[in-house]
Structure formats: structure tokens, C-alpha cells
Write an enzyme that holds these catalytic residues in place. Sequence first.
Site, short mmCIF file in Angstrom:
data_model
loop_
_atom_site.label_atom_id
_atom_site.label_comp_id
_atom_site.label_asym_id
_atom_site.label_seq_id
_atom_site.Cartn_x
_atom_site.Cartn_y
_atom_site.Cartn_z
N ASP A 41 0.82 -1.22 0.04
CA ASP A 41 0.02 0.16 0.02
C ASP A 41 1.00 1.24 -0.02
O ASP A 41 0.30 2.37 -0.58
CB ASP A 41 -0.98 -0.06 1.15
CG ASP A 41 -2.04 -0.98 1.05
OD1 ASP A 41 -2.43 -1.43 0.07
OD2 ASP A 41 -2.47 -1.38 2.19
N ASN A 155 -7.06 5.96 10.51
CA ASN A 155 -8.15 6.31 10.99
C ASN A 155 -8.68 5.36 11.67
O ASN A 155 -9.21 5.34 12.81
CB ASN A 155 -9.09 7.09 9.77
CG ASN A 155 -10.47 7.01 10.43
OD1 ASN A 155 -10.82 8.12 10.98
ND2 ASN A 155 -11.53 6.21 9.84
#
Length: 252
Positions: A41, A155
Site C-alpha cells: 500500500d 483512521n
Amino acid sequence: MKIALIASDFGDAPEAAKRLREKYNIVNTDEADVIVALGGDGHMLQTLHTFMQRRIPIYGMNRGTVGFLMNEYSEDRLEERIQTADPFTLHPLRMLVTTCDDRTVQYMAVNEVSLLRETRQAAKICISIDGKVRIPELVGDGLLVATPAGSTAYNLSAHGPIVPLGADLLTLTPLSAFRPRRWRGALLPHTVSVELDVITPQKRPVSAVADMHEVRDVRKVVIEEAREINLNLLFDREHNLAERIFTEQFVH
């Protein structure tokens, strides 16, 4: 179809890139119709930042660790997989920073913009939305604003909500908030402007980070969605990003 290949320098990516170059006619990025990103990622985020102004489709294959933004790695039927992949368009966040010495710096973020205390002392931050003060003083380690694509990254680790793609929402999530104690964050329309003013920044210094780009000793940060920038990702139909983000809500 003209395919360019951008591989991470780490893990299994270099060897995988070598095999793909032997099997397919790989071109330079300035000639390509599509870019294949090999890595994890972090490598995908770096590739998206590098080609942010090109609007070129990017098809990721996982040769890293998590690979949430990547498709499964396979050396077979690459062109066919790209041609039948589902496209998805993401809009990054624009972070406009004013530092304590009055410099102005701008960066983009695909996942999130985060404000973090630099020292042992808690950060104090005033939060305004579209010019209206919503929290006069947040005391804690900091806070972050995340896109739907980034809602399952930092998050989620900070106990923020997962936001399905297409929901047109941003998350505003505190990091170890001491005051106000009961505030757990907010969901915001993607059209808002979030203004974060650091209180006593010389005494309580704060850094601002847009994905991998950090600015230290900030005084003020304005965060908005950059609707004019389209990031075009390609996902295998049986493993598309929207479904992965939705499924994360039921992981236990």
C-alpha cells in the site's frame, strides 16, 4: 495496450518485476496507457502521488504486506485482467499549511491528513468547519482527517469510523483526546473546509502529515477535498475496493 511497470525496491517486488518484464512488452511511463504498481500500500500511495497530474489508470498487484489497495499478484493474463478491471476514481485531500515562520506549504493526501504533537506536551488545536468554530480547544496527541479510501488505515487504528466509498464523507478523528473527553470525532460532508489552528504552537509544537509528506512546527492547517484531481485505480471485479472497505465493517 501499453503497460508501464513501477516496482518497489523492497521484498518480492524487484524479482516479480523482472519476470513480468521478460513476459510482457513493458514501456516507459510517458508512453503508457496504464501503470502497473508492484509492492504494498505504501508503494501504491507513492505511485499515486507521482502520477497525480497524469490521470493515468493504475493497476496495483500486491508484493508487499497488507496490500489493501492492491490486487492479487499473478503473472498470467495481465492484459486481460487490466482490460476487465473495474475503475474507481478517488479525489485526494489538499493540505495547505502555514508554519510558525509564516511559510506556506501545500501537499496532497490520498489516505489522510494528520496533526501530531512533536514533544511530550499535548497539542492544543482549535477546530473550525467552514469558518465556524466547532471545538475551541482539543487537547491530546492530535487528530486526522481521512478520505473513505483512507478510513480503513490510520483512521481505523485510531478508532475512527469506516466510510464506504461513494458516501461523499470525510472522517474527523481525534488521537488520544484528553479534552473534550467524550468527543470521538465526526463525519463531515466532503465539500467542507476544515481549518485547524494550533494554540501556542511555540510551546506545544505540532507537525502536519499528508500521507508521507511531513511539515513541522505548523501554526495553521486548512484541509479540503481536491475535486479537480481524479486518481484512477483499477481493481479485479471479484476483489474491488468498495467491497473490501464495506467488508471491513464486519471483521471481528
